[in-house]
Scaffold this motif. Structure first.
Motif, PDB file in Angstrom:
ATOM      1  N   ASP A 115       0.600  -1.217   0.009  1.00 34.54           N
ATOM      2  CA  ASP A 115      -0.249  -0.138   0.031  1.00 34.54           C
ATOM      3  C   ASP A 115       1.562   1.561   0.239  1.00 34.54           C
ATOM      4  OD1 ASP A 115      -2.667   1.398  -0.234  1.00 34.54           O
ATOM      5  OD2 ASP A 115      -2.507   1.585   1.806  1.00 34.54           O
ATOM      6  N   PHE A 116       2.220   1.339   0.550  1.00 32.38           N
ATOM      7  CA  PHE A 116       2.766   2.465   0.800  1.00 32.38           C
ATOM      8  C   PHE A 116       3.315   2.416  -0.301  1.00 32.38           C
ATOM      9  CE2 PHE A 116       7.135   3.848   0.796  1.00 32.38           C
ATOM     10  CZ  PHE A 116       7.393   5.057   1.391  1.00 32.38           C
ATOM     11  N   LEU A 117       4.225   1.226  -1.116  1.00 31.41           N
ATOM     12  CA  LEU A 117       4.353   1.296  -3.015  1.00 31.41           C
ATOM     13  C   LEU A 117       3.724   1.829  -3.556  1.00 31.41           C
ATOM     14  CD1 LEU A 117       6.418  -1.614  -2.633  1.00 31.41           C
ATOM     15  CD2 LEU A 117       7.227   0.228  -2.326  1.00 31.41           C
ATOM     16  N   ARG A 118       1.870   1.887  -3.345  1.00 32.66           N
ATOM     17  CA  ARG A 118       1.079   1.986  -3.728  1.00 32.66           C
ATOM     18  C   ARG A 118       0.941   3.691  -4.291  1.00 32.66           C
ATOM     19  NH1 ARG A 118      -2.714  -1.207  -1.695  1.00 32.66           N
ATOM     20  NH2 ARG A 118      -1.557  -2.631  -3.803  1.00 32.66           N
ATOM     21  N   LYS A 119       1.179   4.438  -2.863  1.00 36.85           N
ATOM     22  CA  LYS A 119       0.878   5.681  -2.752  1.00 36.85           C
ATOM     23  C   LYS A 119       1.998   6.566  -3.464  1.00 36.85           C
ATOM     24  CE  LYS A 119      -2.858   4.860   1.027  1.00 36.85           C
ATOM     25  NZ  LYS A 119      -2.137   5.472   2.499  1.00 36.85           N
ATOM     26  N   LYS A 120       3.456   5.425  -3.126  1.00 30.81           N
ATOM     27  CA  LYS A 120       4.579   6.859  -3.050  1.00 30.81           C
ATOM     28  C   LYS A 120       4.775   6.371  -5.014  1.00 30.81           C
ATOM     29  CE  LYS A 120       8.960   8.414  -2.426  1.00 30.81           C
ATOM     30  NZ  LYS A 120       8.724   9.351  -1.531  1.00 30.81           N
ATOM     31  N   GLU A 124      -0.228   0.849  -9.749  1.00 37.02           N
ATOM     32  CA  GLU A 124      -0.369  -0.336  -9.616  1.00 37.02           C
ATOM     33  C   GLU A 124       0.597  -0.901  -8.744  1.00 37.02           C
ATOM     34  OE1 GLU A 124      -3.743  -1.197  -8.939  1.00 37.02           O
ATOM     35  OE2 GLU A 124      -3.823   0.523  -8.802  1.00 37.02           O
ATOM     36  N   ILE A 125       0.896  -2.039  -7.942  1.00 33.80           N
ATOM     37  CA  ILE A 125       1.577  -3.147  -7.639  1.00 33.80           C
ATOM     38  C   ILE A 125       1.362  -4.095  -7.786  1.00 33.80           C
ATOM     39  CG2 ILE A 125       3.298  -3.555  -5.658  1.00 33.80           C
ATOM     40  CD1 ILE A 125       3.965  -0.720  -6.672  1.00 33.80           C
ATOM     41  N   GLU A 126       2.731  -4.789  -8.089  1.00 31.37           N
ATOM     42  CA  GLU A 126       2.146  -6.394  -8.823  1.00 31.37           C
ATOM     43  C   GLU A 126       3.846  -7.168  -8.192  1.00 31.37           C
ATOM     44  OE1 GLU A 126       2.758 -10.174 -12.054  1.00 31.37           O
ATOM     45  OE2 GLU A 126       1.597  -8.158 -12.646  1.00 31.37           O
ATOM     46  N   ALA A 127       3.182  -7.808  -7.122  1.00 33.77           N
ATOM     47  CA  ALA A 127       4.399  -8.250  -6.021  1.00 33.77           C
ATOM     48  C   ALA A 127       4.209 -10.077  -6.375  1.00 33.77           C
ATOM     49  CB  ALA A 127       3.946  -8.471  -4.388  1.00 33.77           C
ATOM     50  N   GLN A 128       5.481  -9.594  -6.596  1.00 38.15           N
ATOM     51  CA  GLN A 128       6.797 -11.243  -7.032  1.00 38.15           C
ATOM     52  C   GLN A 128       7.008 -11.503  -5.877  1.00 38.15           C
ATOM     53  OE1 GLN A 128       8.141 -11.553 -11.715  1.00 38.15           O
ATOM     54  NE2 GLN A 128       5.779 -10.668 -12.125  1.00 38.15           N
ATOM     55  N   TYR A 129       7.888 -12.857  -5.980  1.00 37.96           N
ATOM     56  CA  TYR A 129       8.547 -13.081  -4.621  1.00 37.96           C
ATOM     57  C   TYR A 129       9.993 -13.319  -4.922  1.00 37.96           C
ATOM     58  CZ  TYR A 129      11.088 -16.355  -1.805  1.00 37.96           C
ATOM     59  OH  TYR A 129      12.432 -16.966  -1.574  1.00 37.96           O
ATOM     60  N   ALA A 130      10.742 -12.646  -3.760  1.00 43.52           N
ATOM     61  CA  ALA A 130      12.579 -13.010  -5.125  1.00 43.52           C
ATOM     62  C   ALA A 130      12.785 -12.906  -3.253  1.00 43.52           C
ATOM     63  CB  ALA A 130      12.938 -11.969  -5.774  1.00 43.52           C
ATOM     64  N   PRO A 131      13.723 -14.080  -3.652  1.00 45.38           N
ATOM     65  CA  PRO A 131      14.837 -14.111  -1.951  1.00 45.38           C
ATOM     66  C   PRO A 131      15.528 -13.196  -2.200  1.00 45.38           C
ATOM     67  CG  PRO A 131      15.585 -15.786  -3.761  1.00 45.38           C
ATOM     68  CD  PRO A 131      14.455 -15.206  -4.098  1.00 45.38           C
ATOM     69  N   LYS A 132      16.141 -13.215  -0.326  1.00 42.29           N
ATOM     70  CA  LYS A 132      16.895 -11.567   0.034  1.00 42.29           C
ATOM     71  C   LYS A 132      17.648 -11.076  -0.456  1.00 42.29           C
ATOM     72  CE  LYS A 132      14.279 -10.987   4.456  1.00 42.29           C
ATOM     73  NZ  LYS A 132      15.092 -11.461   6.262  1.00 42.29           N
ATOM     74  N   ASP A 133      18.915 -12.357   0.036  1.00 47.31           N
ATOM     75  CA  ASP A 133      20.015 -12.353  -1.069  1.00 47.31           C
ATOM     76  C   ASP A 133      20.189 -11.578  -2.746  1.00 47.31           C
ATOM     77  OD1 ASP A 133      19.606 -14.833  -1.551  1.00 47.31           O
ATOM     78  OD2 ASP A 133      21.131 -15.711  -1.472  1.00 47.31           O
ATOM     79  N   LYS A 134      19.151 -12.535  -3.274  1.00 51.85           N
ATOM     80  CA  LYS A 134      19.010 -11.918  -4.496  1.00 51.85           C
ATOM     81  C   LYS A 134      18.291 -11.039  -5.341  1.00 51.85           C
ATOM     82  CE  LYS A 134      18.580 -13.125  -8.861  1.00 51.85           C
ATOM     83  NZ  LYS A 134      20.206 -12.971  -9.502  1.00 51.85           N
ATOM     84  N   ILE A 135      17.301 -10.485  -3.967  1.00 54.45           N
ATOM     85  CA  ILE A 135      17.268  -8.662  -4.434  1.00 54.45           C
ATOM     86  C   ILE A 135      18.661  -7.923  -3.737  1.00 54.45           C
ATOM     87  CG2 ILE A 135      15.854  -6.901  -3.474  1.00 54.45           C
ATOM     88  CD1 ILE A 135      13.368  -8.629  -2.946  1.00 54.45           C
ATOM     89  N   PHE A 136      19.216  -8.104  -2.265  1.00 52.56           N
ATOM     90  CA  PHE A 136      20.353  -7.417  -2.214  1.00 52.56           C
ATOM     91  C   PHE A 136      21.564  -7.305  -2.909  1.00 52.56           C
ATOM     92  CE2 PHE A 136      23.869  -6.065   0.785  1.00 52.56           C
ATOM     93  CZ  PHE A 136      23.017  -4.789   1.320  1.00 52.56           C
ATOM     94  N   GLY A 137      21.730  -9.079  -3.669  1.00 51.74           N
ATOM     95  CA  GLY A 137      22.440  -8.688  -4.837  1.00 51.74           C
ATOM     96  C   GLY A 137      22.933  -7.733  -6.000  1.00 51.74           C
TER      97      GLY A 137
END
Length: 569
Positions: A115-120, A124-137
């Motif tokens: 919801d924060f991302l939508r307002k910011k 429209e936000i479509e959330a998909q999954y990714a592991p933390k280390d992949k995002i951070f890497g």
């Protein structure tokens, strides 16, 4: 609203996948209730499962797609979400489709964050999954490209100091592109001028991957830098240009072949990366089987004749020929090559680069080679009638000749040579072995997923390949019993982790080796077509490329989908 998977469904899935049994699950469930903490927190704390694996399972059973980040870097999206949010909440914007923003999230069930991302972003936000280390890497990789430096370039500046800064920035960008390509084991770098941006893609394991987008105004400077390296004309934008340069990176020497082509939105550059020393591949490492190796070894120990490797561009033909040359490379024989380009350096061999602009063609070079007292000759490619005739003549007069042809399969090399004006009796007298080949991607051993063919999958496969021939081949080599079908085999498909974002890593060859024995020679003499020659070779035990691919799929080396991709006509 994204629904979390129910506790019962999660329990069933964890037990099914072998993470926990029913008794221990109940114990940890009670522990969570007593401590007023979440069950998931307890599961991770007790090391039943990692947070990444738990999130991946939740993603699968709740229907949330797994984000395909693939190390693609789109600078234009970086300003959409604050850096602090990316770093603290593990969320990364990966694609914008109209009014929708696709984001990779370690916790795609966090409705407050969505919801924060939508307002910011007002998207429209479509959330998909990714592991933390992949995002951070991936985020760290973006930072490595030094975004602030790149976006601070002002191409309209005329002050000498600022121009110097621009030049230094561009040099750094191009150096980073090249080094990152080598680090990624890319074979080619594609730099493409499009209407509103400059897109960079790497070809890795035969597949193009988006890597980074630059602002369109940076395109002229980046392409100019590459032209300088390759000694090309900076002011030529209407005609294609070809050039080369060399660099030493991490104590290894690399050659880079550059092609610049005018396109509607500017210029496109393709850089082929060649490691000069190359790797000493054995035939086993390349993917040849024992019977095929025996046939090839017999051919390369003969003092004369011809060995041909066939397949499309990028199928590993030159690597195969170099592996053969390295097996016979000794001080008491003279190996001479004529190539375009020289892809590897072979110690002790005499290698010549084709230069058509000054008259050094394959045919002219081959004529000169024959005056150099060679024992073994490698011709990079037989492209025309003259080269074909000279190569055949060399094989007839006491030389072992290795070369390549662009044909779909091994048997197709014979009519191709006839089309080039070579008499059938000369082909039968000189050609000893023809190798047909393709390269397929190898499944990541850590992530590959076993499965069996469903009835629908079996029917679909039957529409694409000859099921009966593949089944018979697998039975002949004892990978399938007489009462089994392809539906009884455990196959493998790609799974995904950070080290293998698309489920594959590296490539291996699939082959067919056609030995020109007396029966095949008889067919060539009689003018038989490629189909009849292939049929006779199969009767004598030749395994086709597609069948070899299915053998490697049964062995878990690659997937059925990969074999279909590279062998479909």
């Amino acid at each position: 609203m994204i629904k979390l998977p129910s506790k019962d469904l999660l329990k069933k899935e964890l037990i099914k996948r072998g993470y926990i049994d029913s008794k221990k699950f109940s114990i940890l469930e009670n522990k969570a209730k007593k401590s007023k903490r979440s069950l998931e927190e307890i599961l991770i704390e007790e090391k039943v499962i990692s947070s990444e694996d738990l999130a991946k399972i939740k993603s699968e059973i709740s229907g949330i797609p797994e984000a395909q980040i693939n190390d693609f870097i789109d600078f234009s999206l970086l300003s959409v979400i604050p850096e602090s949010i990316i770093k603290n909440f593990y969320v990364l914007p990966i694609e914008k489709r109209g009014d929708k923003l696709i984001v990779a999230m370690a916790d795609p069930w966090d409705e407050d964050l969505i919801d924060f991302l939508r307002k910011k972003t007002d998207l429209e936000i479509e959330a998909q999954y990714a592991p933390k280390d992949k995002i951070f890497g991936t985020f760290n990789k973006i930072k490595e490209w030094d975004i602030k430096l790149i976006s601070s370039i002002d191409t309209k500046s005329t002050k000498s100091k600022e121009e110097t800064n621009i030049g230094e920035s561009i040099i750094k960008i191009v150096d980073s592109l090249i080094k990152e390509a080598i680090k990624s084991n890319a074979s080619d770098i594609h730099i493409e001028s499009q209407e509103n941006e400059l897109v960079v893609r790497y070809r890795i394991d035969g597949i193009l991957h988006d890597i980074v987008n630059f602002l369109k105004e940076h395109a002229p400077a980046i392409i100019a830098r590459i032209k300088v390296l390759a000694n090309l004309k900076l002011d030529e934008h209407r005609l294609p240009q070809d050039g080369r340069f060399k660099l030493e990176i991490d104590k290894k020497r690399y050659s880079f072949r550059v092609s610049v082509m005018p396109v509607i939105d500017g210029e496109k550059v393709v850089i082929r990366i060649l490691e000069e020393e190359g790797r000493d591949f054995t035939l086993e490492e390349l993917g040849f089987r024992e019977k095929e190796i025996q046939i090839i070894n017999k051919a390369i120990t003969r003092p004369y004749g011809m060995i041909l490797s066939t397949g499309p561009t990028g199928s590993g033909k030159t690597t195969t020929l170099y592996s053969l040359l390295k097996k016979i490379n000794k001080r008491d024989i003279n190996i001479v090559t004529i190539e375009d380009p020289i892809e590897y350096k072979l110690f002790g061999a005499n290698q010549t680069q084709v230069k058509p602009e000054i008259g050094l063609t394959f045919a002219n070079g081959l004529r000169s080679i024959l005056r150099q007292d060679p024992d073994v000759i490698m011709v990079g490619e037989i492209r025309d009638n003259e080269t074909a005739a000279l190569a055949i003549n060399a094989a007839l007069t006491g030389h072992l000749v290795l070369s390549t042809l662009h044909t779909n399969d091994a048997a197709g090399a014979l009519p191709r040579l006839i089309d080039m004006g070579v008499e059938s009796f000369l082909i039968a007298s000189t050609v000893n072995v023809i190798i047909g080949q393709r390269l397929v991607r190898k499944l990541c051993p850590k992530t590959k997923i076993p499965y069996k063919l469903s009835d629908d999958q079996y029917k679909e496969l039957a529409n694409l390949v000859n099921i009966e021939e593949i089944t018979n081949t697998l039975r002949k080599i004892n990978l399938l019993s007489q009462d089994q079908t392809l539906k009884d085999i455990i196959w493998y498909k790609p799974g995904f982790l950070n080290d293998c974002p698309d489920g594959y890593s590296g490539r291996i060859g699939i082959y067919e080796v056609l030995e020109v024995n007396d029966d095949i020679r008889e067919l060539i003499f009689s003018g038989a077509n490629a189909d009849k020659i292939k049929q006779k070779a199969r009767e004598q035990g030749m395994i086709t490329m597609q069948e070899d691919g299915f053998i490697k799929a049964v062995e878990g080396i690659t997937s059925i989908e990969e074999i279909i991709r590279v062998t479909k006509e």
